[in-house]
Structure formats: C-alpha cells, structure tokens
Design a protein around this motif. Structure first.
Motif, PDB file in Angstrom:
ATOM      1  N   VAL A 265       3.429  -4.566 -10.643  1.00 48.42           N
ATOM      2  CA  VAL A 265       3.798  -3.100 -11.191  1.00 48.42           C
ATOM      3  C   VAL A 265       6.320  -2.740 -10.604  1.00 48.42           C
ATOM      4  CG1 VAL A 265       1.513  -2.146 -10.569  1.00 48.42           C
ATOM      5  CG2 VAL A 265       3.837  -1.885  -8.889  1.00 48.42           C
ATOM      6  N   ALA A 266       6.307  -4.151  -9.963  1.00 49.41           N
ATOM      7  CA  ALA A 266       7.111  -3.626 -10.180  1.00 49.41           C
ATOM      8  C   ALA A 266       8.024  -4.241 -10.836  1.00 49.41           C
ATOM      9  CB  ALA A 266       8.373  -5.288  -9.796  1.00 49.41           C
ATOM     10  N   ALA A 267       9.413  -2.948 -10.989  1.00 49.67           N
ATOM     11  CA  ALA A 267      10.345  -2.884 -11.766  1.00 49.67           C
ATOM     12  C   ALA A 267      11.527  -4.174 -12.063  1.00 49.67           C
ATOM     13  CB  ALA A 267      11.095  -1.868 -11.199  1.00 49.67           C
ATOM     14  N   GLY A 268      12.101  -4.618 -12.426  1.00 48.44           N
ATOM     15  CA  GLY A 268      12.836  -5.566 -12.952  1.00 48.44           C
ATOM     16  C   GLY A 268      12.272  -7.330 -13.031  1.00 48.44           C
TER      17      GLY A 268
ATOM     18  N   ASN B 106      -3.923  -8.083   5.356  1.00 46.79           N
ATOM     19  CA  ASN B 106      -4.600  -9.940   4.881  1.00 46.79           C
ATOM     20  C   ASN B 106      -4.272 -10.608   3.732  1.00 46.79           C
ATOM     21  OD1 ASN B 106      -5.050 -12.843   4.355  1.00 46.79           O
ATOM     22  ND2 ASN B 106      -5.513 -12.679   6.473  1.00 46.79           N
ATOM     23  N   ASN B 107      -2.347 -10.247   3.527  1.00 49.24           N
ATOM     24  CA  ASN B 107      -2.961 -10.379   1.325  1.00 49.24           C
ATOM     25  C   ASN B 107      -3.504 -11.649   1.278  1.00 49.24           C
ATOM     26  OD1 ASN B 107      -0.770  -8.255   1.748  1.00 49.24           O
ATOM     27  ND2 ASN B 107       1.573 -10.034   1.581  1.00 49.24           N
ATOM     28  N   LYS B 108      -3.700 -12.732   2.286  1.00 58.12           N
ATOM     29  CA  LYS B 108      -4.227 -13.408   0.755  1.00 58.12           C
ATOM     30  C   LYS B 108      -6.015 -13.064   0.921  1.00 58.12           C
ATOM     31  CE  LYS B 108      -1.626 -18.073   1.916  1.00 58.12           C
ATOM     32  NZ  LYS B 108      -1.781 -19.061   2.826  1.00 58.12           N
TER      33      LYS B 108
ATOM     34  N   ALA C 231       0.756  -1.350  -0.413  1.00 56.31           N
ATOM     35  CA  ALA C 231       0.063  -0.017  -0.193  1.00 56.31           C
ATOM     36  C   ALA C 231       0.420   1.923   0.087  1.00 56.31           C
ATOM     37  CB  ALA C 231      -0.577  -0.082   1.469  1.00 56.31           C
ATOM     38  N   GLY C 232       2.005   1.504  -0.575  1.00 57.36           N
ATOM     39  CA  GLY C 232       3.202   2.562  -0.803  1.00 57.36           C
ATOM     40  C   GLY C 232       2.495   3.197  -1.565  1.00 57.36           C
ATOM     41  N   LYS C 233       2.856   4.350  -1.636  1.00 57.19           N
ATOM     42  CA  LYS C 233       3.462   5.505  -2.989  1.00 57.19           C
ATOM     43  C   LYS C 233       3.011   4.928  -4.134  1.00 57.19           C
ATOM     44  CE  LYS C 233       8.254   6.218  -2.744  1.00 57.19           C
ATOM     45  NZ  LYS C 233       8.595   5.577  -1.272  1.00 57.19           N
ATOM     46  N   MET C 234       3.414   3.793  -5.192  1.00 62.98           N
ATOM     47  CA  MET C 234       2.400   3.496  -6.044  1.00 62.98           C
ATOM     48  C   MET C 234       1.147   2.776  -5.601  1.00 62.98           C
ATOM     49  SD  MET C 234       3.627   4.258  -9.172  1.00 62.98           S
ATOM     50  CE  MET C 234       2.101   4.596  -9.741  1.00 62.98           C
ATOM     51  N   ALA C 235       0.931   2.538  -5.099  1.00 68.81           N
ATOM     52  CA  ALA C 235      -0.431   1.827  -5.030  1.00 68.81           C
ATOM     53  C   ALA C 235      -1.197   3.112  -4.899  1.00 68.81           C
ATOM     54  CB  ALA C 235      -0.256   1.182  -3.518  1.00 68.81           C
TER      55      ALA C 235
ATOM     56  N   SER D  12       2.348  -4.408  -5.943  1.00 71.64           N
ATOM     57  CA  SER D  12       2.947  -3.473  -5.260  1.00 71.64           C
ATOM     58  C   SER D  12       3.971  -3.547  -4.766  1.00 71.64           C
ATOM     59  CB  SER D  12       1.854  -2.116  -5.909  1.00 71.64           C
ATOM     60  OG  SER D  12       0.435  -2.086  -4.838  1.00 71.64           O
ATOM     61  N   VAL D  13       4.277  -4.176  -3.849  1.00 70.03           N
ATOM     62  CA  VAL D  13       5.323  -4.365  -2.914  1.00 70.03           C
ATOM     63  C   VAL D  13       6.900  -3.890  -4.084  1.00 70.03           C
ATOM     64  CG1 VAL D  13       4.108  -5.719  -1.743  1.00 70.03           C
ATOM     65  CG2 VAL D  13       5.601  -6.670  -3.235  1.00 70.03           C
ATOM     66  N   LYS D  14       7.793  -3.904  -3.167  1.00 69.51           N
ATOM     67  CA  LYS D  14       9.093  -3.544  -3.584  1.00 69.51           C
ATOM     68  C   LYS D  14       9.431  -4.900  -4.166  1.00 69.51           C
ATOM     69  CE  LYS D  14      10.271   0.398  -2.562  1.00 69.51           C
ATOM     70  NZ  LYS D  14       9.893   1.704  -3.307  1.00 69.51           N
ATOM     71  N   PRO D  15      10.440  -4.096  -5.084  1.00 71.59           N
ATOM     72  CA  PRO D  15      10.374  -5.536  -6.613  1.00 71.59           C
ATOM     73  C   PRO D  15      11.833  -6.685  -5.255  1.00 71.59           C
ATOM     74  CG  PRO D  15      11.958  -3.771  -7.355  1.00 71.59           C
ATOM     75  CD  PRO D  15      10.893  -3.543  -5.854  1.00 71.59           C
ATOM     76  N   HIS D  16      12.338  -6.425  -4.066  1.00 70.60           N
ATOM     77  CA  HIS D  16      13.047  -7.835  -3.011  1.00 70.60           C
ATOM     78  C   HIS D  16      11.941  -8.647  -2.546  1.00 70.60           C
ATOM     79  CE1 HIS D  16      12.964  -4.752  -0.639  1.00 70.60           C
ATOM     80  NE2 HIS D  16      13.052  -5.286   0.371  1.00 70.60           N
TER      81      HIS D  16
END
Ligand code: NAD
Length: 306
Positions: free
Chosen positions: A106-109, A66-68, A21-25, A80-84
């Motif tokens: 939307v994760a880069a890479g 809860n992601n699930k 739920a960060g900046k991009m989301a 929309s979490v960080k790629p790692h």
C-alpha cells in the motif's frame, strides 16, 4: 524458494498479515472485521514498537514484532510500512516469501518493478492505493496487479477491497493521480467545518447557510477534485467516483468516530507526505476562509430575503 504450496481460494480461510501496524493497517483491519470478510484471529500485524498493540489486540488481532514469522504464517501480506522503510523490510522478509504469498503493497510511490526485484522471482505482487475511510467501509481504493499474479489473486483483492468501500482495478501510470485525489482527499474534506459568528444569532439562518451551501459546496468540490484527477490522467468517470466516495468516507468518519475533524486531518498527514503538501496548497488558496465566507454569504442572503 517457491515451494509447491496450494494457493487457497476462499478468503474466509486465509490469514492476513500487515507488516507495519500503523494508521492505514489499522483502518483496513477494522474495515475487514466490520465487513465480516476475515476472522479477527486470522489477522496479524507487526511493528517494532508496542504502540498499536492494545488497539489491535482489543479488536482480536494478533500482534508481533517479528515480520518474518508473520509472513511465514500468512497467505496475504499487506506491506503497510512507510515507503522509505519498505526496502529494508523487503530485504528482511524476502527469504521467507514463497508461492503461497500474495504480497500487497500500500506504500505510496514504490513501483511494482522495485517490489518484484526485491522479492524472489515470480512472486505474486500487487499495489493497492487505499485511504483511511476504509475504517468505516467508505474507502476508495484502486489495485494494480503485478506481472506474476493470477486472475484469482485480482479477484481476491477486489473482493477484499470492495468490502471496504469503492474499489477499481487500475494501472500503475494512474496511481499517483489516485493518491492525490483519494489518498489525500479525506484531509481536504475534513478541513471543511462550519463557522458561525455571534452576529448571526438565529440558528435557522445559520442552518440555511450551512446546509444549502454545504451541499452545493460538496457538489462543486467533487467536480473540482475530479478535475484534478482528470488533469493528472484519470478517466472522468473513475475520477468522479473516487472524489464522491472520498467525501462520503470523510463525512462518515467524522460522524462515526466522534473525533474532532482536525484530529482526523492530522491522522492522515504524515510528516513530509503527500497530504500535507496538498493541505499547504489549500491553505495558500485560503480554502477555509472561503468556506467560512460562503457560509456567511448564504446566511446573510437568507436573512435578507426572509
Ligand atoms: P504509520 O506511520 O501510521 O504506520 C507505519 C507503521 O509501520 C507503524 O506501525 C510503524 O511502527 C511500523 N514500522 C516501522 N518500521 C517497521 C519495520 N521495520 N517493520 C514493521 N513495521 C514497521 O503510516 P501509515 O499512514 O499507516 O502509512 C503506511 C503506508 O500506507 C505508507 O507506505 C503510505 O504510503 C501508505 N498509505 C497511507 C495512507 C494514509 O492515508 N495514511 C493512504 C494510502 C497509502
């Protein structure tokens, strides 16, 4: 795993989840609501901390840890979490991903093949490269359909992304160039700010310096950014459109959010991310100094010919 769920066709009936739920989301969720394409109570965003909860609830979205559960209850899932962080998240949610879900990273890479391997066979997966001017509906995005998406899936993503600004279908080979040009673009442009020293007090000359050169600068910057895109493999036409839309979006964000340009620049610079690498290149070339010199030069010239 893939049940016989009937895929919905109408976007306004669909529910969306942002896993992360960060900046991009938040930029995308706000853009969708501003565009009126999705109902606020059809959007859920997840994060382990409560940091973004107030912002999301303020705009009427659901927030959960809860992601699930968020995946289970939604039709379109924006990863929309960080790629790692993504590999762990994919492993966590894979057991609940079914035919119902359109998974959009939307994760880069992170390649489509990797996403498809980590999710159940035949999962409908897409990659999208958006940028934060989506928040003022002046984004520039490309999408790349995975091996098992239907024509309707691409149409849905195209109409969702088009509601956030310019959008185009692309292929995976081009997505890094798009990240360099449009994804990191707003930060270069937000670095652009006028400067006037005490020596040139007449605001008219300063305005001439800033206004006239500002436009010429913007045209030149669009062309140069587009050259960068072409150098990295984008077709010229797409490259110019992404560059122009990126400047438009960045300007609109400065004007409409009322935030300091450097705050907006900071917002798009993740630690160790692509954008801060680009900023370093700009600073090594004296980017800001050049713009200040340009305003000063135009201003001096305006005084001299007055
Ligand atoms: P961010 O750090 O602002 O957001 C990441 C979010 O993920 C945070 O809310 C965090 O709490 C949450 N999170 C962390 N671990 C989680 C987990 N296990 N489950 C669920 N949520 C978790 O980062 P961002 O800038 O929004 O970037 C997110 C993604 O978007 C990245 O993959 C990035 O490559 C991509 N992207 C960002 C931009 C941009 O301009 N910011 C542009 C294009 C693509």
């Amino acid at each position: 795993l893939m049940g016989d769920y009937t895929v919905k066709k109408d976007i306004s009936e669909m529910s969306l989840a942002f896993v992360g739920a960060g900046k991009m989301a938040q930029a995308m969720a706000k853009g969708f609501l501003a565009a009126g394409v999705v109902k606020a109570d059809h959007i859920t965003a997840t994060a382990p901390s409560c940091r973004s909860q107030p912002t999301l609830e303020d705009i009427g979205c659901q927030f959960t840890h809860n992601n699930k559960e968020a995946v289970e209850n939604s039709d379109i899932i924006f990863l929309s979490v960080k790629p790692h962080i993504l590999p762990g998240v994919l492993q966590e949610i894979a057991p609940v991903v079914t035919k119902r879900h359109l998974m959009v990273s939307v994760a880069a890479g992170v390649p489509l093949q990797f996403l498809e391997e980590k999710l159940p066979p035949k999962s409908r997966v897409m990659r999208v490269m958006p940028n934060t001017p989506c928040v003022v509906r002046q984004g520039a995005s490309v999408y790349v359909p995975g091996s098992h998406v239907e024509k309707e899936d691409s149409e849905i993503i195209k109409s969702l992304l088009s509601s956030l600004g310019y959008c185009s279908e692309s292929n995976e080979g081009m997505i890094s160039a798009v990240t360099g040009l449009a994804g990191s673009g707003p930060a270069y442009m937000i670095q652009k700010r006028g400067f006037c020293s005490d020596t040139y007090k007449d605001p008219v000359y300063v305005a001439i310096g800033l206004g006239g050169m500002g436009q010429a600068y913007a045209f030149t910057a669009i062309d140069a950014l587009a050259d960068g895109g072409v150098k990295m493999g984008l077709p010229r036409e797409l490259s110019i459109k992404l560059a122009a839309q990126t400047l438009l979006g960045a300007s609109k964000m400065v004007l409409e959010t009322g935030k300091h340009p450097m705050q907006l620049k900071d917002d798009v610079c993740s630690p160790g991310g692509t954008t801060i690498y680009a900023i370093h290149k700009l600073e090594s070339g004296g980017f800001r100094n050049l713009l200040i010199d340009a305003v000063e030069g135009a201003c001096l010239r305006a005084e001299a010919i007055a």
